[in-house]
Design an enzyme around this catalytic site. Sequence first.
Site, short mmCIF file in Angstrom:
data_model
loop_
_atom_site.label_atom_id
_atom_site.label_comp_id
_atom_site.label_asym_id
_atom_site.label_seq_id
_atom_site.Cartn_x
_atom_site.Cartn_y
_atom_site.Cartn_z
N LYS A 199 0.87 -1.10 0.01
CA LYS A 199 -0.10 0.01 -0.04
C LYS A 199 0.83 1.24 0.06
O LYS A 199 1.75 1.43 0.89
CB LYS A 199 -0.90 -0.27 1.28
CG LYS A 199 -2.15 0.74 1.19
CD LYS A 199 -2.98 0.51 2.34
CE LYS A 199 -4.08 1.38 2.55
NZ LYS A 199 -4.97 1.15 3.74
C1 E4P Z 1 -8.12 2.38 3.48
O1 E4P Z 1 -7.34 1.37 3.02
C2 E4P Z 1 -8.10 2.94 4.84
O2 E4P Z 1 -7.41 2.11 5.61
C3 E4P Z 1 -9.21 3.11 5.44
O3 E4P Z 1 -10.47 2.82 4.53
C4 E4P Z 1 -9.32 4.57 6.04
O4 E4P Z 1 -10.64 4.68 6.69
P1 E4P Z 1 -10.99 5.64 7.86
O5 E4P Z 1 -11.53 7.10 7.17
O6 E4P Z 1 -12.10 5.12 8.48
O7 E4P Z 1 -9.99 5.97 8.64
#
Ligand code: E4P
Length: 223
Positions: A87
């Site tokens: 990622k």
């Molecule tokens: C995506 O891969 C992120 O980990 C995630 O969806 C972030 O979401 P949040 O806005 O709930 O922190």
Amino acid sequence: MKFFIDTANLDQIKEAQDLGILDGVTTNPSLMAKEGITGEQNVINHYKAICAIVDDKVSAEVISTTYEEIIKEGEALAALDAKIVVKVPMIKDGVKAIKYFTSKGIRTNCTLIFSAGQALLAAKAGATYVSPFLGRLDDIGSEGLTLIEDIRLIFDNYGYPTEILAASIRGPLHIISCAKLGADVMTGPLSAILGLLKHPLTDNGLATFLADHKKAAEAAAKG
Ligand code: E4P
């Protein structure tokens, strides 16, 4: 639609995996910190523990921000397990790194996508997934779902194979809306996934079926 769970909590990952509907996991440094996972070796061990639970597609986020460091960190993460997807944040060096990882056959998830232009760049670099953050856009009064719609249109116009991974999902309605718009994947908390199960008419209907069955059985027993 593929379902990923957005957590580093092993119990929740197991619960979703046991349900039989899980296609992958996304984590991020904040989710790791929430579980108290700190220090390089502990983080590595935690990724390995997650990979041992699920079948494939575990997004492991780099914390580096320069091209050379992203490459080094991403290659090390990818070497941990064949299930790892690296990622990478949507920054200039991140886009370059995605291009490199793609050339090496390493799958990538370009994270922190908040505009269609960012998604287009990531797709051109060959990202396996782009992660538009719906909830965070909604939080600032912007239309998260419009972004999913725009990215779907652009990717379909040119046949980009990059999958749209709807992220920052807050609840079951987000999942349904993303499915209607053709997002390839959604990642959300266990509560959002389990929220799809619920309907009061299902609960009432089941209660009535069971009560009627019991009544009939009691009547039959009395002759
Ligand atoms: C995506 O891969 C992120 O980990 C995630 O969806 C972030 O979401 P949040 O806005 O709930 O922190």
